[in-house]
Design an enzyme around this catalytic site. Sequence first.
Site, PDB file in Angstrom:
ATOM      1  N   LYS A 207       0.830  -1.208   0.000  1.00  0.00           N
ATOM      2  CA  LYS A 207       0.000   0.000   0.000  1.00  0.00           C
ATOM      3  C   LYS A 207       0.865   1.259   0.000  1.00  0.00           C
ATOM      4  O   LYS A 207       0.632   2.191  -0.758  1.00  0.00           O
ATOM      5  CB  LYS A 207      -0.961  -0.008   1.194  1.00  0.00           C
ATOM      6  CG  LYS A 207      -1.986   1.119   1.150  1.00  0.00           C
ATOM      7  CD  LYS A 207      -3.124   0.905   2.119  1.00  0.00           C
ATOM      8  CE  LYS A 207      -2.730   1.122   3.553  1.00  0.00           C
ATOM      9  NZ  LYS A 207      -3.896   1.098   4.455  1.00  0.00           N
ATOM     10  N   GLU A 213      10.715  -5.222   3.344  1.00  0.00           N
ATOM     11  CA  GLU A 213      10.879  -6.582   2.829  1.00  0.00           C
ATOM     12  C   GLU A 213      10.418  -6.673   1.377  1.00  0.00           C
ATOM     13  O   GLU A 213      11.083  -7.292   0.539  1.00  0.00           O
ATOM     14  CB  GLU A 213      10.086  -7.574   3.694  1.00  0.00           C
ATOM     15  CG  GLU A 213      10.524  -7.645   5.144  1.00  0.00           C
ATOM     16  CD  GLU A 213       9.820  -6.622   6.042  1.00  0.00           C
ATOM     17  OE1 GLU A 213       9.907  -6.763   7.264  1.00  0.00           O
ATOM     18  OE2 GLU A 213       9.188  -5.681   5.503  1.00  0.00           O
ATOM     19  N   GLY A 267      -4.463  -3.496   5.553  1.00  0.00           N
ATOM     20  CA  GLY A 267      -3.890  -4.630   4.859  1.00  0.00           C
ATOM     21  C   GLY A 267      -4.571  -5.942   5.164  1.00  0.00           C
ATOM     22  O   GLY A 267      -4.837  -6.752   4.268  1.00  0.00           O
ATOM     23  N   GLU A 353      -3.499  -8.667  15.023  1.00  0.00           N
ATOM     24  CA  GLU A 353      -3.098  -7.314  14.642  1.00  0.00           C
ATOM     25  C   GLU A 353      -4.242  -6.336  14.870  1.00  0.00           C
ATOM     26  O   GLU A 353      -4.017  -5.173  15.221  1.00  0.00           O
ATOM     27  CB  GLU A 353      -2.644  -7.276  13.177  1.00  0.00           C
ATOM     28  CG  GLU A 353      -1.961  -5.977  12.791  1.00  0.00           C
ATOM     29  CD  GLU A 353      -1.244  -6.061  11.457  1.00  0.00           C
ATOM     30  OE1 GLU A 353      -0.095  -6.549  11.425  1.00  0.00           O
ATOM     31  OE2 GLU A 353      -1.841  -5.658  10.432  1.00  0.00           O
ATOM     32  N   HIS A 384      -2.033 -35.146  15.349  1.00  0.00           N
ATOM     33  CA  HIS A 384      -0.761 -35.854  15.511  1.00  0.00           C
ATOM     34  C   HIS A 384       0.347 -34.895  15.928  1.00  0.00           C
ATOM     35  O   HIS A 384       1.525 -35.212  15.762  1.00  0.00           O
ATOM     36  CB  HIS A 384      -0.419 -36.583  14.210  1.00  0.00           C
ATOM     37  CG  HIS A 384      -1.452 -37.588  13.826  1.00  0.00           C
ATOM     38  ND1 HIS A 384      -1.464 -38.881  14.309  1.00  0.00           N
ATOM     39  CD2 HIS A 384      -2.554 -37.477  13.032  1.00  0.00           C
ATOM     40  CE1 HIS A 384      -2.509 -39.521  13.820  1.00  0.00           C
ATOM     41  NE2 HIS A 384      -3.186 -38.691  13.042  1.00  0.00           N
ATOM     42  N   LYS A 501       8.865  -1.357  12.496  1.00  0.00           N
ATOM     43  CA  LYS A 501       9.354  -0.905  11.195  1.00  0.00           C
ATOM     44  C   LYS A 501      10.291   0.288  11.352  1.00  0.00           C
ATOM     45  O   LYS A 501      11.340   0.376  10.695  1.00  0.00           O
ATOM     46  CB  LYS A 501       8.176  -0.504  10.295  1.00  0.00           C
ATOM     47  CG  LYS A 501       7.314  -1.643   9.801  1.00  0.00           C
ATOM     48  CD  LYS A 501       6.190  -1.083   8.937  1.00  0.00           C
ATOM     49  CE  LYS A 501       5.261  -2.163   8.433  1.00  0.00           C
ATOM     50  NZ  LYS A 501       4.150  -1.603   7.630  1.00  0.00           N
TER      51      LYS A 501
END
Length: 541
Positions: A207, A213, A267, A353, A384, A501
């Site tokens: 955005k 990243e 987001g 979030e 399991h 960030k």
Amino acid sequence: MNYHDPTLTRNWDNLKKHHKKIKDSKLKDFFKDQNRFNDLSWSANGLTVDLSKNFINLDTLGILYDFAKEIDLESFRSNFFSGEKINNTEDRPALFHALRDRSSRAYFVDEEDISLKIKKALDKIIHFSNNLHSNTFLGLTGKPIKQIVNIGIGGSKLGPQAMLTALEDFKNDNVKVDFISEINTQTINNLLNNCDPEATIFFICSKSFTTKETIYISRIVKSWIKSNLGKNSLRKHLFAVTSNSSEAIKFGVDEENIFPIWDWVNGRFSLWSSIGISIALGCSSKVFEEILYGAFLMDRHFENKPLQENLPVVMGLADFWNVSFLNYDSFVILPYEYKLRNIPDHLQQLVMESNGKGVLKTGESVKTGTSPLVFGCSGIESQHSFMQLLHQSPKSVHSEIILSMDPTDMAQDHIVASALAQSSILMSGSGAYIVPSAEKDKSSLSHQYCRGNRSNSIILLDKLSPTIVGSLFALFELRTCVQGFLWGINSFDQWGVELGKNLMANLLDNSESTYHNNCIDSSTISIWKKYLKNKANNNEN
């Protein structure tokens, strides 16, 4: 705007009193009431929600409905749909539902009608998807596009990936979609080594177009495209979904290749926007529109149904009760349908979030639990791995089973029986199933004992159609919004994420070991300097 502290309400005290009355109850004893399943299950849009194995009865629900009315949940619901700025810390509305509205309703942000923008963006997705699938859009050398790579992290990956996996039966067999978010050189190279540069396009999904990243990976991808196809190849092979078109153009994305998103779309709620283009490309534009329609049906259900018949409201109230009064600080998501295996990853971000907050909208600290810890995996796999903990440890974990009722899979009998067995034993325990033999009395079998009395819910899907799956994802979103309102917090910001960030940028931008913020702790600075020293030594060698 109605801000509140739930602990200061009249019905908070009523809920506390009610909790004292039922806290020592046994879940299996609730089932002496033969109507319990009918009373505590709700259906809409191909979904059925069963809360009968929760520590809830009709009295509990009555007080929870009174609480919802006392804090005026109905006004929140109205403000949500009318575009009021319910994201108070960023002075924005939360209008992700407008992206999937299939009616002629108009939506406004700062007096601007955004409905036409939304329609134009959707038309662009449909047009591009149709052109790609019909081979009208081709790569630079004239090859059909066979591979789509989605570069993005968080909501730019998790929601679309979970949706695309859920709809594997509707995938276009001629197109493969990959998602990449990890800034690991080997991972990036492995992906690129399996891409045909002439038949692959890349979508940079950010955005802000500043996500570290995503931009790191995108730089490598851009160089790879140019080295394989030449400097003029980006216009055919590099695309972006962003609200920062100027930065995308500066990066090298052709203006026509930019698909819009807006700052009123968070987001984690964004798969209905251009962020979801990977779904349209991986399946078809028709499937994408059906997903939007399913979500729209859930929005109308949420907006118009009374609280007592309203799936997002009922589930949000149950979550509020489970966390704030029963102290379930962990929820495990168990999809007993392999195609839904990525939903837990999506919900981890969506719920934690959104509602992992410690401050009320009033600015005061919360006095009760907020978001639970959310984790999970495929239900069959969980049996399991960590299901042992759910059955026999002293930890309090609320389980949520997601189950398809579609019998067309040959293995579905086994899957449904497995899911229901786990749900029943979580609730009732193993007492009825452990039968002492002549050689062993019951006390010698204590290691086999599962005490039960463990809260769990079941969500049933009539089938995994795009419309029903769209409703399911929308249900999770709306339920999360209801949770946040009940706790009195803002579900639509993420300042904890932003802080991380900012500090990362501070470290990366100061490679000479000088720091803007003298509050950075000595451990962090020492380790960063140690890394920089190792890097310098490595470069010398």
